[in-house]
Design a protein around this motif. Sequence first.
Motif, short mmCIF file in Angstrom:
data_model
loop_
_atom_site.label_atom_id
_atom_site.label_comp_id
_atom_site.label_asym_id
_atom_site.label_seq_id
_atom_site.Cartn_x
_atom_site.Cartn_y
_atom_site.Cartn_z
N ARG A 158 0.85 -1.19 0.00
CA ARG A 158 0.00 0.00 0.00
C ARG A 158 0.88 1.24 0.00
O ARG A 158 1.96 1.24 0.58
CB ARG A 158 -0.95 0.02 1.20
CG ARG A 158 -2.02 1.12 1.13
CD ARG A 158 -3.13 0.90 2.14
NE ARG A 158 -3.85 -0.34 1.92
CZ ARG A 158 -4.81 -0.50 1.02
NH1 ARG A 158 -5.18 0.53 0.25
NH2 ARG A 158 -5.42 -1.66 0.89
N TYR A 159 0.38 2.28 -0.68
CA TYR A 159 1.12 3.53 -0.83
C TYR A 159 0.28 4.68 -0.28
O TYR A 159 -0.93 4.55 -0.06
CB TYR A 159 1.40 3.82 -2.32
CG TYR A 159 2.15 2.75 -3.05
CD1 TYR A 159 3.51 2.89 -3.32
CD2 TYR A 159 1.50 1.60 -3.51
CE1 TYR A 159 4.21 1.92 -4.04
CE2 TYR A 159 2.19 0.63 -4.22
CZ TYR A 159 3.54 0.79 -4.47
OH TYR A 159 4.22 -0.19 -5.17
N ARG A 160 0.93 5.83 -0.09
CA ARG A 160 0.24 7.08 0.24
C ARG A 160 0.68 8.13 -0.78
O ARG A 160 1.88 8.35 -0.97
CB ARG A 160 0.56 7.54 1.66
CG ARG A 160 0.27 6.50 2.72
CD ARG A 160 0.52 7.06 4.12
NE ARG A 160 -0.67 7.73 4.63
CZ ARG A 160 -0.66 8.75 5.47
NH1 ARG A 160 0.49 9.29 5.86
NH2 ARG A 160 -1.77 9.29 5.90
N LEU B 87 -3.05 14.50 1.35
CA LEU B 87 -3.22 13.09 1.02
C LEU B 87 -4.41 12.94 0.07
O LEU B 87 -5.53 13.34 0.40
CB LEU B 87 -3.47 12.28 2.29
CG LEU B 87 -3.67 10.78 2.12
CD1 LEU B 87 -2.41 10.11 1.58
CD2 LEU B 87 -4.08 10.15 3.46
N ASP C 85 -4.69 9.83 -2.03
CA ASP C 85 -4.94 8.44 -2.42
C ASP C 85 -4.10 7.52 -1.54
O ASP C 85 -3.01 7.90 -1.10
CB ASP C 85 -4.58 8.22 -3.90
CG ASP C 85 -5.23 6.98 -4.50
OD1 ASP C 85 -6.04 6.33 -3.80
OD2 ASP C 85 -4.92 6.67 -5.67
N GLU C 86 -4.62 6.32 -1.29
CA GLU C 86 -3.87 5.27 -0.59
C GLU C 86 -4.05 3.96 -1.35
O GLU C 86 -4.66 3.01 -0.86
CB GLU C 86 -4.34 5.15 0.86
CG GLU C 86 -4.06 6.38 1.70
CD GLU C 86 -4.38 6.20 3.17
OE1 GLU C 86 -3.50 5.79 3.93
OE2 GLU C 86 -5.55 6.45 3.54
N THR D 65 -3.10 0.43 -3.76
CA THR D 65 -2.23 -0.74 -3.66
C THR D 65 -1.25 -0.82 -4.83
O THR D 65 -0.39 -1.71 -4.84
CB THR D 65 -3.06 -2.03 -3.60
OG1 THR D 65 -3.94 -2.08 -4.74
CG2 THR D 65 -3.89 -2.07 -2.32
N GLN E 203 7.64 11.55 5.44
CA GLN E 203 6.24 11.88 5.17
C GLN E 203 5.82 13.13 5.92
O GLN E 203 5.16 14.02 5.36
CB GLN E 203 5.35 10.70 5.54
CG GLN E 203 5.63 9.46 4.73
CD GLN E 203 4.57 8.39 4.88
OE1 GLN E 203 3.42 8.68 5.22
NE2 GLN E 203 4.93 7.16 4.61
N HIS F 169 5.52 4.72 0.87
CA HIS F 169 4.91 3.50 1.39
C HIS F 169 3.91 3.91 2.48
O HIS F 169 4.13 4.90 3.18
CB HIS F 169 5.96 2.57 1.98
CG HIS F 169 6.62 3.11 3.20
ND1 HIS F 169 7.58 4.12 3.15
CD2 HIS F 169 6.44 2.83 4.52
CE1 HIS F 169 7.96 4.42 4.38
NE2 HIS F 169 7.29 3.65 5.23
N ALA F 170 2.84 3.15 2.62
CA ALA F 170 1.99 3.32 3.80
C ALA F 170 2.78 2.81 5.00
O ALA F 170 3.56 1.86 4.89
CB ALA F 170 0.70 2.52 3.65
#
Length: 266
Positions: A87-89, A96, A98-99, A101, A231, A245-246
């Motif tokens: 998962r990404y951010r 922010l 979008d989160e 995959t 972040q 990365h999340a």
Amino acid sequence: MTARVAATAAADRARIRAGDHTGPTSGLAPGFAQANLVILPADDALDFLRFCVRNPKPCPLLEVTDTGSPRPPGLATDADLRTDLPRYRVFQDGHLIDEPTDIAHHWRADLVSFLLGCSFTFEWTLAAAGLPVAHQLQGVNVPMYVTSRRCSPAGPFDGPLVVSMRPYAPEVIPQVVEISARFPAMHGAPVHIGDPAEIGIEDLAAPDFGDAVRVGTDEVPVFWACGVTPQAVVVEARPSLAIFHAPGHMFITDRRHVDFDTQEGS
């Protein structure tokens, strides 16, 4: 590196790429190093590189990709940074948006990827020494906190240090410090031990990222610089686009943990 070990990392990346694993990566691919991810436009890349050099504890640099390339050849030759993290951010102008995959639809030809060392390496070594970490024992993500400490700025990048926390009994803390210090490319030794209020953390039960862990009455919180720091810093810098990365959802490399042990072979 044995063929079996190499296959384990590639197999876990393949599962992630296929969408079969979308959760945290702690515990995946035993024996392998994992990495934090920061992706920025080329116009911001040099300043961010300076930021990493000036702040090696939260931002230990492992690799920088060519502009426009999603491939990190020094860490995993077959990998694609657009798809191989669970998962990404995605941030736009510090917000922010979008989160996902995968980030194929966000990818641009001017993007540069930075891969930074991850604490999972010293966690693996601590567990091997009989000092397992609380969040793995409790089945949750590591707790992470924004502190009152500031990083050394570089261009527009200026912000707070983020730390991760693992509690330990006082009598084993010297060993915990010694083991983690052997991995400067993976955040190294702790940055603070003891009272969280001294670094601006008001409530251990309310982490800014990750999950709270139970701290025993006979345990002391131990804090390490964390790869989520970029972040927090980028949110303040507000570049046109930034992808991470999340928290806890890392990039699995083909490099072994022992490759980063400064004691290995000494």
